[in-house]
Design an enzyme around this catalytic site. Structure first.
Site, PDB file in Angstrom:
ATOM      1  N   GLU A   1      58.850  74.801  40.160  1.00 14.23           N
ATOM      2  CA  GLU A   1      58.314  75.808  39.545  1.00 14.23           C
ATOM      3  C   GLU A   1      57.343  75.904  40.535  1.00 14.23           C
ATOM      4  O   GLU A   1      56.793  75.905  41.287  1.00 14.23           O
ATOM      5  CB  GLU A   1      57.220  74.806  38.962  1.00 14.23           C
ATOM      6  CG  GLU A   1      56.095  75.537  37.792  1.00 14.23           C
ATOM      7  CD  GLU A   1      55.235  74.843  36.662  1.00 14.23           C
ATOM      8  OE1 GLU A   1      55.208  73.517  36.890  1.00 14.23           O
ATOM      9  OE2 GLU A   1      54.041  74.593  36.106  1.00 14.23           O
ATOM     10  N   ARG A  25      63.465  59.868  42.240  1.00 13.42           N
ATOM     11  CA  ARG A  25      62.828  60.909  42.988  1.00 13.42           C
ATOM     12  C   ARG A  25      62.760  60.300  44.279  1.00 13.42           C
ATOM     13  O   ARG A  25      62.864  58.930  44.520  1.00 13.42           O
ATOM     14  CB  ARG A  25      61.562  61.419  42.125  1.00 13.42           C
ATOM     15  CG  ARG A  25      60.739  60.076  42.322  1.00 13.42           C
ATOM     16  CD  ARG A  25      59.340  60.919  41.879  1.00 13.42           C
ATOM     17  NE  ARG A  25      58.666  62.050  42.124  1.00 13.42           N
ATOM     18  CZ  ARG A  25      58.210  63.223  42.175  1.00 13.42           C
ATOM     19  NH1 ARG A  25      59.344  63.484  40.641  1.00 13.42           N
ATOM     20  NH2 ARG A  25      57.753  63.525  42.512  1.00 13.42           N
ATOM     21  N   LYS A  62      52.714  68.313  44.902  1.00 15.60           N
ATOM     22  CA  LYS A  62      52.068  69.080  44.835  1.00 15.60           C
ATOM     23  C   LYS A  62      50.136  69.570  44.798  1.00 15.60           C
ATOM     24  O   LYS A  62      50.460  70.175  45.616  1.00 15.60           O
ATOM     25  CB  LYS A  62      52.441  69.945  44.423  1.00 15.60           C
ATOM     26  CG  LYS A  62      53.949  71.156  44.525  1.00 15.60           C
ATOM     27  CD  LYS A  62      54.536  72.182  43.900  1.00 15.60           C
ATOM     28  CE  LYS A  62      55.866  71.831  42.739  1.00 15.60           C
ATOM     29  NZ  LYS A  62      56.324  72.701  41.972  1.00 15.60           N
TER      30      LYS A  62
HETATM   31  P1  ATP Z   1      55.214  67.687  41.846  1.00 17.91           P
HETATM   32  O1  ATP Z   1      55.373  66.738  41.546  1.00 17.91           O
HETATM   33  O2  ATP Z   1      55.130  67.750  43.204  1.00 17.91           O
HETATM   34  O3  ATP Z   1      54.450  69.391  41.883  1.00 17.91           O
HETATM   35  P2  ATP Z   1      57.279  68.857  40.054  1.00 17.91           P
HETATM   36  O4  ATP Z   1      58.904  67.916  39.938  1.00 17.91           O
HETATM   37  O5  ATP Z   1      56.823  69.170  39.848  1.00 17.91           O
HETATM   38  O6  ATP Z   1      56.297  68.055  42.007  1.00 17.91           O
HETATM   39  P3  ATP Z   1      58.890  70.851  40.757  1.00 17.91           P
HETATM   40  O7  ATP Z   1      58.591  72.327  41.417  1.00 17.91           O
HETATM   41  O8  ATP Z   1      59.250  70.842  39.082  1.00 17.91           O
HETATM   42  O9  ATP Z   1      58.282  70.145  41.232  1.00 17.91           O
HETATM   43  O10 ATP Z   1      60.677  70.197  41.841  1.00 17.91           O
HETATM   44  C1  ATP Z   1      61.616  71.540  41.319  1.00 17.91           C
HETATM   45  C2  ATP Z   1      62.987  70.508  41.803  1.00 17.91           C
HETATM   46  O11 ATP Z   1      62.388  69.847  42.968  1.00 17.91           O
HETATM   47  C3  ATP Z   1      62.236  68.892  40.451  1.00 17.91           C
HETATM   48  O12 ATP Z   1      63.931  69.172  40.120  1.00 17.91           O
HETATM   49  C4  ATP Z   1      62.690  68.226  40.715  1.00 17.91           C
HETATM   50  O13 ATP Z   1      63.631  67.476  40.193  1.00 17.91           O
HETATM   51  C5  ATP Z   1      62.751  68.327  42.182  1.00 17.91           C
HETATM   52  N1  ATP Z   1      61.698  67.130  42.941  1.00 17.91           N
HETATM   53  C6  ATP Z   1      60.619  67.339  42.928  1.00 17.91           C
HETATM   54  N2  ATP Z   1      60.058  66.475  44.046  1.00 17.91           N
HETATM   55  C7  ATP Z   1      61.019  65.493  44.226  1.00 17.91           C
HETATM   56  C8  ATP Z   1      60.774  64.473  44.643  1.00 17.91           C
HETATM   57  N3  ATP Z   1      59.671  63.579  45.661  1.00 17.91           N
HETATM   58  N4  ATP Z   1      62.514  64.105  44.668  1.00 17.91           N
HETATM   59  C9  ATP Z   1      63.591  63.892  44.640  1.00 17.91           C
HETATM   60  N5  ATP Z   1      62.947  65.230  44.097  1.00 17.91           N
HETATM   61  C10 ATP Z   1      61.753  65.859  43.524  1.00 17.91           C
HETATM   62 MG    MG Z   2      57.287  70.158  37.846  1.00 20.20          MG
END
Ligand code: ATP
Ligand code: MG
Length: 607
Positions: free
Chosen positions: A74, A309, A319
């Site tokens: 995102e 994760r 984030k």
């Molecule tokens: P945040 O909670 O930090 O905002 P998010 O998962 O909402 O992270 P996205 O932009 O939706 O962020 O993530 C893009 C991709 O990265 C998703 O497929 C997610 O599974 C992966 N991802 C995000 N954080 C991690 C992590 N700590 N370990 C492995 N994969 C991750």
């Molecule tokens: Mg997200």
């Protein structure tokens, strides 16, 4: 039609894409993909060259990509080390199995997204060494391009009796959803007919109703033990300008509805996400079945798989929390070298190879665990050890005067010294510098009264100045406060390193130094972990409470002359001290030397 199972095909051609990549550790995702390739699960899948519905894809040839994965961030912040794991995983699987990985911006939420983030994500994926471009198409995909189809899919669900417009208040909806122990209760709007629902949904689209006054819900099962199947909301009214579609829409799809559709339109085969989406998988499958039934989506559909994760000790990877560190000025921006963002790691001296190695080393599992920060540092050390040029730097300088220099070497003489850029790569050549009567040494290399086991400078002791002569310490001068201002020593003739006499005198200590004549002043930024707590935000803790207030120390240093011409982003091993990188932003070759500590020579935080 189906391929023979790879494991039993005996004489495998080395080029066969289903051959497991040698040297790559297997994991459950690789096994699933190997199985699907062997079984021909996706062998009949077509690809028209761009995302699209069933009819669009049916007109295309068989997909030359054996699998399709995706990385779907995102665009609401900068990517971090957790995303790096996901990028390496998804792009790595596609590369290893003869597939393609899509970079897709999951931009269906109109409020939080920004093109600054879009650009930073593109840079991060490229920098990590991955490419999503395909013949005739080098643009990343964006979920918002599929809003028209998503709307059509919603109408189709309504017409088939699988969705309805609910006009309960959000509070009523929450109350009637039930909980883990209590089944939900049907909404009074659930029994509306498809034509009624369709008319209402079109009114929603046409802006006839207020934000939040009604939602479109999938009609599944209010008594399901999986709460995600209790008629989840799939469209909501939200008057917000979207960065891609502007004000075209005042209704937006919910993530749970949008995401499976994005995967299906892009003919993704293996949709890999983190464990928290496990409970969403039944809805993912339900939606795929309904839209294939309706003839809208191609079959077979993508399948979702979940992995744990990355949790990294001493680091936060949300984030939102990283944004808070930036906006509250706890760090100097998203690319502060203490940040676990990809831009921060890069500025700290991390390399794409070190992050790929890290992703490979931690592997993928199905249960959550914490990875020790030293694992990440170890990967960087491993990469830089083989590639970084060596150099000498003195971080806490004190002057050393060789009192017999003029007698032994000649008044004002300068002795040319040279050292290999890398001990194992002679082809990289040598660094040149000079020694004169005065040199800079580390303050900690002199002790007036040496503790046991101290082999460096103390009165009467002999040490080698690395790449130069052996010297014998005479003592030190002090100021009125008793602080040492200058160390004195005499040079022992004919003991220079690399000359026949170099082994005529035995010493136990070798110290690094920089010549007073040609040393260059530099700013060195010594970084430490940003948090002192191993799990800064676990269990709802306030992560700011364990912020390490001493995570940055700026030290004025003196470095050997070759470093003045270092290029921004160039990495070095400062002998005895650690790995350093010329700062990408503030270092100016030939004008201003600024180095960041990337990682020490050995793990100093553990035990
Ligand atoms: P945040 O909670 O930090 O905002 P998010 O998962 O909402 O992270 P996205 O932009 O939706 O962020 O993530 C893009 C991709 O990265 C998703 O497929 C997610 O599974 C992966 N991802 C995000 N954080 C991690 C992590 N700590 N370990 C492995 N994969 C991750
Ligand atoms: Mg997200």
């Amino acid at each position: 039609m189906s391929h023979p199972p790879a494991a039993t095909s005996g004489a495998k051609s080395p080029a066969a894409p289903e051959a497991p990549n040698p040297g790559k550790a297997s994991n459950f995702l690789r096994q699933i993909i190997e199985h699907d390739l062997a079984a021909g699960t996706y062998a009949t899948r077509r690809w028209a060259g761009s995302p699209g519905d069933a009819a669009h894809q049916a007109a295309g040839p068989l997909d030359p990509a054996r699998i399709r994965t995706r990385f779907p961030p995102e665009p609401n912040g900068y990517l971090h080390v957790g995303h790096a794991k996901s990028i390496c995983l998804n792009f790595g699987l596609a590369r290893d199995f003869g597939g393609v990985c899509h970079l897709r911006f999951d931009d269906t939420n109109p409020e939080k997204e920004d093109t600054e983030y879009v650009n930073s994500i593109i840079d991060a994926v490229r920098w990590l060494g991955f490419d999503w471009s395909q013949p005739g198409n080098d643009k990343p995909y964006q979920a918002s391009d599929y809003f028209d189809f998503m709307y059509r899919a919603a109408e189709s669900l309504i017409q088939a009796g699988h969705a309805y417009v609910d006009e309960q208040t959000p509070e009523q909806m929450r109350a009637s959803r039930g909980d883990f122990g209590k089944p939900g209760v049907n909404s009074p709007f659930r029994s509306r007919t498809p034509p009624e629902n369709l008319a209402r949904f079109r009114e929603m689209r046409d802006g006839l109703h207020a934000d939040g006054s009604m939602v479109l819900r999938a009609k599944i099962d209010m008594a399901s033990p999986n709460i995600n199947l209790r008629d989840p909301a799939i469209y909501r009214i939200r008057r917000a300008t979207h960065h891609n579609t502007g004000d075209t829409w005042c209704i937006y799809p919910m993530y749970t509805f949008a995401h499976p559709i994005e995967d299906a339109l892009e003919q993704i085969t293996h949709s890999i996400c983190t464990l928290e989406f496990e409970d969403q998988r039944p809805f993912y499958d339900w939606l795929m079945e309904r839209l294939i039934e309706a003839g809208l989506l191609a079959s077979p559909p993508p399948k979702q798989y979940e992995f744990a994760r990355l949790n990294l000790s001493y680091v936060v990877t949300s984030k939102r929390k990283l944004a808070q560190l930036v906006t509250e000025a706890k760090v100097n921006g998203w690319d502060d070298p203490r940040m676990p963002t990809i831009v921060g790691l890069r500025r700290r001296g991390y390399t794409p190879a070190s992050l790929q190695l890290f992703a490979e080393r931690i592997g993928v599992t199905k249960s959550d665990s914490w990875i020790d920060y030293s694992t990440l540092e170890g990967c960087l050390r491993e990469d830089l050890d083989g590639s970084a040029s060596r150099a000498m730097a003195v971080l806490d300088p004190i002057k050393l005067v060789l009192t017999n220099w003029d007698d032994v070497m000649g008044a004002g003489a300068l002795d040319a010294c040279s050292a290999p850029r890398h001990p194992h790569h002679p082809a990289l050549g040598n660094r040149e510098f000079v020694m004169g009567r005065e040199v800079w040494i580390e303050r900690s290399d002199f002790e007036e009264t040496p503790p046991a086991g101290f082999f460096r400078l103390f009165p009467g002791n002999k040490v080698r100045l690395k790449y130069g002569h052996i010297i014998e310490c005479a003592g030190a001068l002090k100021d009125a406060n008793g602080d040492i201002t200058e160390v004195h020593a005499t040079l022992i003739p004919d003991t220079k390193s690399g000359t026949p006499g170099s082994s005529s005198v035995k010493v136990k200590g070798v110290i690094t130094w920089v010549g007073a004549h040609d040393g260059v002043a530099a700013e060195v930024r010594m970084y430490d972990r940003l948090f002192s707590d191993e799990q800064p935000d676990a269990g709802g803790k306030d992560f700011l409470e364990s912020l390490n207030l001493h995570s940055l120390k700026i030290v004025p240093a003196i470095v050997e002359p070759s470093l003045a011409h270092a290029l921004p982003d160039q990495k070095f091993q400062f002998e005895r001290l650690g790995y350093f990188v010329a700062d990408r932003i503030d270092h100016v070759a030939g004008a201003k030397a600024v180095f960041n500590l990337a990682v020490g020579l050995k793990d100093s935080w553990g035990k």
